[in-house]
Write a protein that holds these residues in place. Structure first.
Motif, PDB file in Angstrom:
ATOM      1  N   ILE A   1       0.859  -1.180   0.000  1.00 30.39           N
ATOM      2  CA  ILE A   1       0.000   0.000   0.000  1.00 30.39           C
ATOM      3  C   ILE A   1       0.896   1.230   0.000  1.00 30.39           C
ATOM      4  O   ILE A   1       1.765   1.376   0.867  1.00 30.39           O
ATOM      5  CB  ILE A   1      -0.934   0.026   1.232  1.00 30.39           C
ATOM      6  CG1 ILE A   1      -1.920  -1.147   1.170  1.00 30.39           C
ATOM      7  CG2 ILE A   1      -1.694   1.361   1.297  1.00 30.39           C
ATOM      8  CD1 ILE A   1      -2.847  -1.248   2.371  1.00 30.39           C
ATOM      9  N   ASP A   2       0.698   2.103  -0.987  1.00 28.54           N
ATOM     10  CA  ASP A   2       1.440   3.362  -1.083  1.00 28.54           C
ATOM     11  C   ASP A   2       0.630   4.425  -0.355  1.00 28.54           C
ATOM     12  O   ASP A   2      -0.447   4.820  -0.821  1.00 28.54           O
ATOM     13  CB  ASP A   2       1.633   3.738  -2.561  1.00 28.54           C
ATOM     14  CG  ASP A   2       2.634   4.868  -2.759  1.00 28.54           C
ATOM     15  OD1 ASP A   2       2.851   5.639  -1.806  1.00 28.54           O
ATOM     16  OD2 ASP A   2       3.189   4.974  -3.865  1.00 28.54           O
ATOM     17  N   ILE A   3       1.145   4.894   0.785  1.00 27.84           N
ATOM     18  CA  ILE A   3       0.337   5.804   1.617  1.00 27.84           C
ATOM     19  C   ILE A   3       0.416   7.261   1.171  1.00 27.84           C
ATOM     20  O   ILE A   3      -0.238   8.118   1.765  1.00 27.84           O
ATOM     21  CB  ILE A   3       0.695   5.697   3.110  1.00 27.84           C
ATOM     22  CG1 ILE A   3       2.117   6.219   3.386  1.00 27.84           C
ATOM     23  CG2 ILE A   3       0.511   4.270   3.611  1.00 27.84           C
ATOM     24  CD1 ILE A   3       2.374   6.579   4.835  1.00 27.84           C
ATOM     25  N   GLY A   4       1.207   7.546   0.102  1.00 23.55           N
ATOM     26  CA  GLY A   4       1.277   8.941  -0.318  1.00 23.55           C
ATOM     27  C   GLY A   4       1.718   9.112  -1.763  1.00 23.55           C
ATOM     28  O   GLY A   4       2.882   8.938  -2.096  1.00 23.55           O
ATOM     29  N   ILE A   5       0.760   9.442  -2.646  1.00 20.32           N
ATOM     30  CA  ILE A   5       1.103   9.782  -4.029  1.00 20.32           C
ATOM     31  C   ILE A   5       0.407  11.088  -4.401  1.00 20.32           C
ATOM     32  O   ILE A   5      -0.692  11.378  -3.928  1.00 20.32           O
ATOM     33  CB  ILE A   5       0.723   8.669  -5.034  1.00 20.32           C
ATOM     34  CG1 ILE A   5      -0.798   8.477  -5.119  1.00 20.32           C
ATOM     35  CG2 ILE A   5       1.396   7.362  -4.669  1.00 20.32           C
ATOM     36  CD1 ILE A   5      -1.223   7.522  -6.223  1.00 20.32           C
ATOM     37  N   ASN A   6       1.084  11.876  -5.222  1.00 18.47           N
ATOM     38  CA  ASN A   6       0.547  13.180  -5.650  1.00 18.47           C
ATOM     39  C   ASN A   6       0.005  13.045  -7.072  1.00 18.47           C
ATOM     40  O   ASN A   6       0.590  13.544  -8.036  1.00 18.47           O
ATOM     41  CB  ASN A   6       1.652  14.239  -5.570  1.00 18.47           C
ATOM     42  CG  ASN A   6       2.184  14.390  -4.158  1.00 18.47           C
ATOM     43  OD1 ASN A   6       1.562  15.031  -3.314  1.00 18.47           O
ATOM     44  ND2 ASN A   6       3.329  13.783  -3.885  1.00 18.47           N
ATOM     45  N   LEU A   7      -1.122  12.358  -7.182  1.00 18.01           N
ATOM     46  CA  LEU A   7      -1.646  12.007  -8.500  1.00 18.01           C
ATOM     47  C   LEU A   7      -2.217  13.219  -9.243  1.00 18.01           C
ATOM     48  O   LEU A   7      -2.418  13.165 -10.456  1.00 18.01           O
ATOM     49  CB  LEU A   7      -2.705  10.917  -8.359  1.00 18.01           C
ATOM     50  CG  LEU A   7      -2.992  10.045  -9.581  1.00 18.01           C
ATOM     51  CD1 LEU A   7      -1.719   9.477 -10.185  1.00 18.01           C
ATOM     52  CD2 LEU A   7      -3.940   8.912  -9.217  1.00 18.01           C
ATOM     53  N   THR A   8      -2.461  14.307  -8.519  1.00 18.86           N
ATOM     54  CA  THR A   8      -2.954  15.519  -9.184  1.00 18.86           C
ATOM     55  C   THR A   8      -1.812  16.351  -9.765  1.00 18.86           C
ATOM     56  O   THR A   8      -2.055  17.357 -10.433  1.00 18.86           O
ATOM     57  CB  THR A   8      -3.754  16.395  -8.201  1.00 18.86           C
ATOM     58  OG1 THR A   8      -2.907  16.726  -7.093  1.00 18.86           O
ATOM     59  CG2 THR A   8      -4.987  15.681  -7.695  1.00 18.86           C
ATOM     60  N   ASN A   9      -0.571  15.951  -9.500  1.00 18.89           N
ATOM     61  CA  ASN A   9       0.571  16.696 -10.021  1.00 18.89           C
ATOM     62  C   ASN A   9       0.551  16.714 -11.549  1.00 18.89           C
ATOM     63  O   ASN A   9       0.191  15.720 -12.186  1.00 18.89           O
ATOM     64  CB  ASN A   9       1.871  16.052  -9.525  1.00 18.89           C
ATOM     65  CG  ASN A   9       3.102  16.868  -9.879  1.00 18.89           C
ATOM     66  OD1 ASN A   9       3.606  16.793 -10.995  1.00 18.89           O
ATOM     67  ND2 ASN A   9       3.591  17.639  -8.934  1.00 18.89           N
TER      68      ASN A   9
ATOM     69  N   MET B   1       5.375   2.753   7.781  1.00 17.84           N
ATOM     70  CA  MET B   1       4.636   2.592   6.531  1.00 17.84           C
ATOM     71  C   MET B   1       5.532   3.078   5.398  1.00 17.84           C
ATOM     72  O   MET B   1       6.524   3.770   5.634  1.00 17.84           O
ATOM     73  CB  MET B   1       3.309   3.354   6.586  1.00 17.84           C
ATOM     74  CG  MET B   1       2.316   2.727   7.559  1.00 17.84           C
ATOM     75  SD  MET B   1       0.682   3.528   7.596  1.00 17.84           S
ATOM     76  CE  MET B   1       0.999   4.901   8.705  1.00 17.84           C
ATOM     77  N   ILE B   2       5.173   2.704   4.170  1.00 22.32           N
ATOM     78  CA  ILE B   2       6.014   3.063   3.020  1.00 22.32           C
ATOM     79  C   ILE B   2       5.194   3.816   1.981  1.00 22.32           C
ATOM     80  O   ILE B   2       3.975   3.655   1.884  1.00 22.32           O
ATOM     81  CB  ILE B   2       6.701   1.833   2.405  1.00 22.32           C
ATOM     82  CG1 ILE B   2       5.687   0.730   2.060  1.00 22.32           C
ATOM     83  CG2 ILE B   2       7.777   1.297   3.346  1.00 22.32           C
ATOM     84  CD1 ILE B   2       6.300  -0.464   1.324  1.00 22.32           C
ATOM     85  N   GLU B   3       5.898   4.631   1.228  1.00 19.84           N
ATOM     86  CA  GLU B   3       5.231   5.511   0.257  1.00 19.84           C
ATOM     87  C   GLU B   3       6.233   5.907  -0.816  1.00 19.84           C
ATOM     88  O   GLU B   3       7.447   5.813  -0.628  1.00 19.84           O
ATOM     89  CB  GLU B   3       4.695   6.760   0.971  1.00 19.84           C
ATOM     90  CG  GLU B   3       5.761   7.465   1.797  1.00 19.84           C
ATOM     91  CD  GLU B   3       5.254   8.694   2.547  1.00 19.84           C
ATOM     92  OE1 GLU B   3       4.445   9.438   1.974  1.00 19.84           O
ATOM     93  OE2 GLU B   3       5.684   8.898   3.680  1.00 19.84           O
ATOM     94  N   THR B   4       5.713   6.348  -1.951  1.00 14.46           N
ATOM     95  CA  THR B   4       6.615   6.859  -2.999  1.00 14.46           C
ATOM     96  C   THR B   4       6.672   8.377  -3.015  1.00 14.46           C
ATOM     97  O   THR B   4       7.658   8.952  -3.471  1.00 14.46           O
ATOM     98  CB  THR B   4       6.191   6.377  -4.400  1.00 14.46           C
ATOM     99  OG1 THR B   4       4.843   6.776  -4.647  1.00 14.46           O
ATOM    100  CG2 THR B   4       6.337   4.869  -4.522  1.00 14.46           C
TER     101      THR B   4
END
Length: 266
Positions: free
Chosen positions: A5-13, A203-206
């Motif tokens: 599970i990626d807990i942080g992506i900035n998909l609106t970028n 937790m992990i994130e990209t």
């Protein structure tokens, strides 16, 4: 099979413009089963919520005002965020906190905006997705006043010192780690931090499209977009954690996934 599970992506970028379907599909092909879109302003949180709603059970969103955007905070901001947080797929308050490194918003405005979001998290009882840069003493000082009533809180994209990590852990925080942990030149100290932090508080994130892991092979980068980080690269963050801790990758995948599911109630 490992799932993440990626807990942080900035998909609106803007780097991801008109690319959402491919981004999500590529991530799922890489065993990244769920992703959480980071809200950084009222407008951006609304957009993140709108996108997440189109991918039920796969995409989720946070709603908050990043310290860089604190200058946009006004009398209507909290009500708008609260309305977003009433939706089931909007799972966390944030990204919020303090950033005295860049000071894109005045510090007093950052503090006012952060305090209002701490109070909001207590009201809606959803966990906090936190940002802190070069503001540790003030950040922890403000947050401690709210701690007894706060739901769970995670400091995202942690790049601080071991001493700071210990204080966060002692106060019940979770820590989110990105591809920064594979950058031995800029963030070599994070190896010791990762070794210290218990897996059940990690937790992990990209933080995509930022924080590209250094251990992503060039062949994969060419397949995508040169230097753009993708949620599909999350297994490389997990791989660095496994390497630093001397444990199997499957253990990192299993524990961080369970942590994220429990933390965000997804």
């Amino acid at each position: 099979m490992n799932t993440y599970i990626d807990i942080g992506i900035n998909l609106t970028n803007k780097q991801f413009q008109n690319d959402t379907d491919d981004i999500v599909q590529d991530a799922q092909d890489a065993d990244v089963a769920k992703m959480i879109l980071t809200g950084t302003s009222v407008r951006n949180s609304e957009e993140s919520s709108r996108i997440a709603k189109q991918y039920p059970g796969v995409l989720y969103a946070t709603a908050g005002i990043h310290p860089h955007d604190a200058k946009s905070f006004d009398s209507q901001s909290i009500l708008k965020l609260k309305n977003l947080l009433l939706q089931k797929h909007v799972v966390s308050v944030g990204e919020c906190g303090l950033d005295f490194d860049r000071d894109f918003s005045p510090r007093n405005k950052q503090e006012e905006c952060y305090k209002a979001q701490l109070a909001l998290a207590i009201e809606v009882q959803k966990p906090l997705f936190l940002h802190e840069r070069a503001a540790f003493a003030k950040f922890i000082g403000i947050t401690k006043d709210y701690l007894p009533q706060l739901p769970k809180a995670a400091v995202h994209c942690f790049t601080g010192s071991l001493e700071e990590a210990k204080i966060y852990l002692d106060n019940g925080f979770y820590l989110g780690f990105t591809g920064a942990i594979s950058d031995s030149k800029r963030f070599g100290h994070l190896k010791e931090v990762v070794q210290y932090v218990p897996l059940d508080r990690m937790m992990i994130e990209t933080d995509a499209p930022f924080m590209l892991p250094k251990n992503v092979p060039n062949s994969l980068l060419k397949k995508y977009h040169e230097r753009r980080c993708e949620p599909a690269f999350l297994p490389f963050v997990a791989g660095t954690v496994a390497q630093f801790k001397g444990i199997p990758l499957s253990k990192v995948a299993e524990e961080t996934t369970q942590n994220a599911k429990a933390f965000f109630v997804i």
